[in-house]
Design a protein around this motif. Structure first.
Motif: not given
Length: 143
Positions: A104-123
């Protein structure tokens, strides 16, 4: 010290390869939030809150360089450390079966890395679907 030494290298690589996704991802805990805090974990929650503050300030420093900064905030994760703290010596899997898993934590890391360059999931907050606290203390959390 990891950020002190790695951020100059990350900036250098980002400048050299502008399309490269670069990120500093810290792992905190839902114990650092009002929704996930526990009366049994106040010192732990305070130290994890420091990680949230550090991540937020780092975001403000690195955003113009195109470097994402995020803090993954998981609830209880099914690891040996957590179950030994919550139920020392117990072989009861009731609590473990309700917890998040490392994937679950690995998937969250992947979510951050794959999000658009215009988007930063801060938390990114990750709560177990079931209220694990009721298994630990007999009282449900206030989430």
């Amino acid at each position: 010290y990891v950020c002190t030494y790695s951020i100059p290298l990350i900036k250098k690589n980002k400048k050299k390869y502008p399309s490269l996704t670069c990120a500093v991802i810290n792992i905190g805990s839902t114990a650092s939030t009002l929704r996930g805090g526990s009366t049994r974990l106040s010192i732990y929650g305070a130290t994890k809150f420091a990680i949230r503050g550090f991540t937020t300030n780092l975001f403000k420093e690195l955003r113009d360089d195109g470097i994402k900064t995020s803090c993954i905030l998981p609830g209880f994760v099914n690891t040996g450390m957590v179950t030994e703290i919550t139920h020392p010596g117990s072989s009861d899997n009731t609590v473990r079966d309700q917890m998040l898993i490392p994937t679950d934590i690995a998937n969250a890391v992947q979510f951050v890395l794959l999000s658009s360059p215009k988007c930063c999931p801060l938390e990114v907050l990750l709560f177990p679907q079931n209220d694990v606290m009721k298994y630990l203390s007999g009282v449900q959390s206030k989430l």
